[in-house]
Design a protein around this motif. Structure first.
Motif, PDB file in Angstrom:
ATOM      1  N   ALA A 105       0.859  -1.191   0.000  1.00  0.00           N
ATOM      2  CA  ALA A 105       0.000   0.000   0.000  1.00  0.00           C
ATOM      3  C   ALA A 105       0.893   1.238   0.000  1.00  0.00           C
ATOM      4  O   ALA A 105       0.744   2.132   0.810  1.00  0.00           O
ATOM      5  CB  ALA A 105      -0.911  -0.017   1.213  1.00  0.00           C
ATOM      6  N   THR A 106       1.832   1.271  -0.933  1.00  0.00           N
ATOM      7  CA  THR A 106       2.763   2.390  -1.038  1.00  0.00           C
ATOM      8  C   THR A 106       2.476   3.153  -2.326  1.00  0.00           C
ATOM      9  O   THR A 106       1.524   2.858  -3.036  1.00  0.00           O
ATOM     10  CB  THR A 106       4.217   1.865  -1.057  1.00  0.00           C
ATOM     11  N   ARG A 107       3.328   4.100  -2.622  1.00  0.00           N
ATOM     12  CA  ARG A 107       3.134   4.931  -3.811  1.00  0.00           C
ATOM     13  C   ARG A 107       3.056   4.089  -5.085  1.00  0.00           C
ATOM     14  O   ARG A 107       2.223   4.291  -5.940  1.00  0.00           O
ATOM     15  CB  ARG A 107       4.278   5.929  -3.910  1.00  0.00           C
ATOM     16  N   THR A 108       3.948   3.120  -5.226  1.00  0.00           N
ATOM     17  CA  THR A 108       3.914   2.208  -6.367  1.00  0.00           C
ATOM     18  C   THR A 108       3.790   0.790  -5.840  1.00  0.00           C
ATOM     19  O   THR A 108       4.544   0.386  -4.965  1.00  0.00           O
ATOM     20  CB  THR A 108       5.197   2.320  -7.211  1.00  0.00           C
ATOM     21  N   SER A 109       2.825   0.054  -6.353  1.00  0.00           N
ATOM     22  CA  SER A 109       2.683  -1.350  -5.970  1.00  0.00           C
ATOM     23  C   SER A 109       2.465  -2.185  -7.225  1.00  0.00           C
ATOM     24  O   SER A 109       2.175  -1.663  -8.295  1.00  0.00           O
ATOM     25  CB  SER A 109       1.536  -1.534  -4.980  1.00  0.00           C
ATOM     26  N   TYR A 110       2.619  -3.480  -7.075  1.00  0.00           N
ATOM     27  CA  TYR A 110       2.559  -4.388  -8.205  1.00  0.00           C
ATOM     28  C   TYR A 110       1.659  -5.572  -7.895  1.00  0.00           C
ATOM     29  O   TYR A 110       1.498  -5.959  -6.739  1.00  0.00           O
ATOM     30  CB  TYR A 110       3.960  -4.923  -8.549  1.00  0.00           C
ATOM     31  N   ALA A 111       1.102  -6.136  -8.925  1.00  0.00           N
ATOM     32  CA  ALA A 111       0.355  -7.385  -8.836  1.00  0.00           C
ATOM     33  C   ALA A 111       0.640  -8.166 -10.111  1.00  0.00           C
ATOM     34  O   ALA A 111       0.884  -7.583 -11.164  1.00  0.00           O
ATOM     35  CB  ALA A 111      -1.139  -7.125  -8.688  1.00  0.00           C
ATOM     36  N   ALA A 112       0.616  -9.491 -10.016  1.00  0.00           N
ATOM     37  CA  ALA A 112       0.937 -10.329 -11.171  1.00  0.00           C
ATOM     38  C   ALA A 112      -0.287 -11.127 -11.605  1.00  0.00           C
ATOM     39  O   ALA A 112      -1.111 -11.519 -10.779  1.00  0.00           O
ATOM     40  CB  ALA A 112       2.083 -11.270 -10.822  1.00  0.00           C
ATOM     41  N   PHE A 113      -0.366 -11.359 -12.915  1.00  0.00           N
ATOM     42  CA  PHE A 113      -1.479 -12.091 -13.515  1.00  0.00           C
ATOM     43  C   PHE A 113      -0.911 -13.037 -14.562  1.00  0.00           C
ATOM     44  O   PHE A 113       0.098 -12.743 -15.200  1.00  0.00           O
ATOM     45  CB  PHE A 113      -2.466 -11.122 -14.172  1.00  0.00           C
ATOM     46  N   GLU A 114      -1.585 -14.154 -14.750  1.00  0.00           N
ATOM     47  CA  GLU A 114      -1.152 -15.152 -15.721  1.00  0.00           C
ATOM     48  C   GLU A 114      -2.062 -15.106 -16.942  1.00  0.00           C
ATOM     49  O   GLU A 114      -3.281 -15.123 -16.813  1.00  0.00           O
ATOM     50  CB  GLU A 114      -1.206 -16.538 -15.083  1.00  0.00           C
ATOM     51  N   PHE A 115      -1.449 -15.060 -18.119  1.00  0.00           N
ATOM     52  CA  PHE A 115      -2.155 -15.088 -19.391  1.00  0.00           C
ATOM     53  C   PHE A 115      -1.672 -16.309 -20.167  1.00  0.00           C
ATOM     54  O   PHE A 115      -0.529 -16.741 -20.000  1.00  0.00           O
ATOM     55  CB  PHE A 115      -1.868 -13.822 -20.216  1.00  0.00           C
ATOM     56  N   THR A 116      -2.526 -16.852 -21.025  1.00  0.00           N
ATOM     57  CA  THR A 116      -2.146 -17.968 -21.885  1.00  0.00           C
ATOM     58  C   THR A 116      -2.589 -17.681 -23.316  1.00  0.00           C
ATOM     59  O   THR A 116      -3.481 -16.869 -23.543  1.00  0.00           O
ATOM     60  CB  THR A 116      -2.788 -19.295 -21.425  1.00  0.00           C
ATOM     61  N   ASP A 117      -1.947 -18.369 -24.271  1.00  0.00           N
ATOM     62  CA  ASP A 117      -2.370 -18.256 -25.668  1.00  0.00           C
ATOM     63  C   ASP A 117      -2.887 -19.608 -26.141  1.00  0.00           C
ATOM     64  O   ASP A 117      -2.893 -20.585 -25.388  1.00  0.00           O
ATOM     65  CB  ASP A 117      -1.249 -17.715 -26.561  1.00  0.00           C
ATOM     66  N   ASP A 118      -3.328 -19.681 -27.386  1.00  0.00           N
ATOM     67  CA  ASP A 118      -3.895 -20.920 -27.927  1.00  0.00           C
ATOM     68  C   ASP A 118      -2.879 -22.054 -28.010  1.00  0.00           C
ATOM     69  O   ASP A 118      -3.252 -23.220 -28.016  1.00  0.00           O
ATOM     70  CB  ASP A 118      -4.504 -20.673 -29.310  1.00  0.00           C
ATOM     71  N   ALA A 119      -1.605 -21.721 -28.095  1.00  0.00           N
ATOM     72  CA  ALA A 119      -0.564 -22.744 -28.193  1.00  0.00           C
ATOM     73  C   ALA A 119      -0.141 -23.270 -26.823  1.00  0.00           C
ATOM     74  O   ALA A 119       0.729 -24.129 -26.731  1.00  0.00           O
ATOM     75  CB  ALA A 119       0.652 -22.180 -28.929  1.00  0.00           C
ATOM     76  N   GLY A 120      -0.740 -22.733 -25.746  1.00  0.00           N
ATOM     77  CA  GLY A 120      -0.400 -23.186 -24.399  1.00  0.00           C
ATOM     78  C   GLY A 120       0.754 -22.442 -23.760  1.00  0.00           C
ATOM     79  O   GLY A 120       1.193 -22.796 -22.668  1.00  0.00           O
ATOM     80  N   ARG A 121       1.253 -21.408 -24.432  1.00  0.00           N
ATOM     81  CA  ARG A 121       2.331 -20.618 -23.833  1.00  0.00           C
ATOM     82  C   ARG A 121       1.786 -19.778 -22.692  1.00  0.00           C
ATOM     83  O   ARG A 121       0.609 -19.438 -22.662  1.00  0.00           O
ATOM     84  CB  ARG A 121       2.992 -19.731 -24.884  1.00  0.00           C
ATOM     85  N   VAL A 122       2.664 -19.418 -21.772  1.00  0.00           N
ATOM     86  CA  VAL A 122       2.291 -18.658 -20.578  1.00  0.00           C
ATOM     87  C   VAL A 122       3.008 -17.317 -20.587  1.00  0.00           C
ATOM     88  O   VAL A 122       4.190 -17.230 -20.927  1.00  0.00           O
ATOM     89  CB  VAL A 122       2.659 -19.446 -19.297  1.00  0.00           C
ATOM     90  N   LEU A 123       2.270 -16.276 -20.212  1.00  0.00           N
ATOM     91  CA  LEU A 123       2.816 -14.928 -20.108  1.00  0.00           C
ATOM     92  C   LEU A 123       2.551 -14.430 -18.691  1.00  0.00           C
ATOM     93  O   LEU A 123       1.420 -14.519 -18.201  1.00  0.00           O
ATOM     94  CB  LEU A 123       2.136 -14.008 -21.118  1.00  0.00           C
ATOM     95  N   LEU A 124       3.591 -13.961 -18.032  1.00  0.00           N
ATOM     96  CA  LEU A 124       3.435 -13.325 -16.720  1.00  0.00           C
ATOM     97  C   LEU A 124       3.284 -11.834 -16.960  1.00  0.00           C
ATOM     98  O   LEU A 124       4.169 -11.185 -17.523  1.00  0.00           O
ATOM     99  CB  LEU A 124       4.660 -13.598 -15.840  1.00  0.00           C
ATOM    100  N   PHE A 125       2.139 -11.300 -16.555  1.00  0.00           N
ATOM    101  CA  PHE A 125       1.836  -9.877 -16.722  1.00  0.00           C
ATOM    102  C   PHE A 125       1.930  -9.226 -15.351  1.00  0.00           C
ATOM    103  O   PHE A 125       1.209  -9.609 -14.428  1.00  0.00           O
ATOM    104  CB  PHE A 125       0.426  -9.726 -17.285  1.00  0.00           C
ATOM    105  N   ILE A 126       2.849  -8.267 -15.202  1.00  0.00           N
ATOM    106  CA  ILE A 126       2.976  -7.553 -13.926  1.00  0.00           C
ATOM    107  C   ILE A 126       2.363  -6.178 -14.110  1.00  0.00           C
ATOM    108  O   ILE A 126       2.827  -5.370 -14.921  1.00  0.00           O
ATOM    109  CB  ILE A 126       4.437  -7.466 -13.469  1.00  0.00           C
ATOM    110  N   GLU A 127       1.300  -5.950 -13.342  1.00  0.00           N
ATOM    111  CA  GLU A 127       0.578  -4.668 -13.387  1.00  0.00           C
ATOM    112  C   GLU A 127       1.219  -3.720 -12.384  1.00  0.00           C
ATOM    113  O   GLU A 127       1.493  -4.097 -11.246  1.00  0.00           O
ATOM    114  CB  GLU A 127      -0.886  -4.895 -13.044  1.00  0.00           C
ATOM    115  N   THR A 128       1.455  -2.488 -12.807  1.00  0.00           N
ATOM    116  CA  THR A 128       2.022  -1.462 -11.945  1.00  0.00           C
ATOM    117  C   THR A 128       0.923  -0.489 -11.562  1.00  0.00           C
ATOM    118  O   THR A 128       0.225   0.030 -12.436  1.00  0.00           O
ATOM    119  CB  THR A 128       3.145  -0.704 -12.666  1.00  0.00           C
ATOM    120  N   TYR A 129       0.747  -0.274 -10.277  1.00  0.00           N
ATOM    121  CA  TYR A 129      -0.252   0.671  -9.777  1.00  0.00           C
ATOM    122  C   TYR A 129       0.489   1.841  -9.146  1.00  0.00           C
ATOM    123  O   TYR A 129       1.377   1.661  -8.334  1.00  0.00           O
ATOM    124  CB  TYR A 129      -1.148   0.018  -8.724  1.00  0.00           C
ATOM    125  N   CYS A 130       0.117   3.044  -9.548  1.00  0.00           N
ATOM    126  CA  CYS A 130       0.761   4.248  -8.991  1.00  0.00           C
ATOM    127  C   CYS A 130      -0.218   5.028  -8.148  1.00  0.00           C
ATOM    128  O   CYS A 130      -1.387   5.052  -8.387  1.00  0.00           O
ATOM    129  CB  CYS A 130       1.275   5.143 -10.103  1.00  0.00           C
TER     130      CYS A 130
END
Length: 130
Positions: A105-130
Motif C-alpha cells: 500500500a505504497t506509492r507504487t505497488s505491483y500485482a501479477a497475472f497469468e495469461f495464456t495463448d492458444d498454443a499453451g504458452r504462458v505470459l506473466l503480466f505484472i501490473e504497476t499501480y501508482c
C-alpha cells in the motif's frame, strides 16, 4: 394524465445491436485485465487465465513463463499501447522491483497475472499501480 410508454426500452435497443464478429481479434483498449486479454504486436492473442497471483506463483513464473511483461509501451507497427515484453536479461531485475512492492500500500505497488495463448504458452503480466 397517463404517461406515454416509450416505444422501445433500453433492453430492446441492446438486443437489437449486432454481435461483434467472432473472428475479430481482441485489441488492447483499456487494460489487459479489464479486457480479459490482449492481442500483441505479432497478432498473438493472450487470454487472462488467473490472478492476481500469489507471490510464490508469480516468482515461479518470473523464471518459467514463456514471456513476461511489465508496464506498457507504444508499438509503432500496430499504432497502439501494448504491454512491454521484457527481454530475458531484464526479467530478474524487473521481478525484484515488483517483489519489493508486491501488494504494498505504497506509492507504487505491483500485482501479477497469468495469461495464456492458444498454443499453451504462458505470459506473466505484472501490473504497476501508482
Amino acid at each position: 394524465m397517463a404517461r406515454k410508454r416509450p416505444s422501445s426500452t433500453f433492453a430492446d435497443l441492446v438486443a437489437a445491436m449486432p454481435a461483434p464478429p467472432e473472428d475479430e481479434p481482441v485489441r488492447f483498449h483499456g487494460t489487459p485485465l479489464g479486457d480479459g486479454g490482449f492481442t500483441d504486436a505479432d497478432g498473438c492473442h493472450w487470454r487472462l487465465a488467473r490472478g492476481p497471483l500469489d507471490v510464490r506463483r508469480a516468482k515461479r513464473l518470473a523464471v518459467t513463463a514463456d514471456r513476461m511483461t511489465m508496464d506498457v509501451e507504444w508499438d509503432d507497427r500496430s499504432e497502439r499501447w501494448l504491454p512491454r515484453v521484457l527481454p530475458d536479461e531484464e526479467r530478474p531485475a524487473a521481478w525484484l522491483a515488483a517483489r519489493a512492492g508486491y501488494g504494498a500500500a505504497t506509492r507504487t505497488s505491483y500485482a501479477a497475472f497469468e495469461f495464456t495463448d492458444d498454443a499453451g504458452r504462458v505470459l506473466l503480466f505484472i501490473e504497476t499501480y501508482c
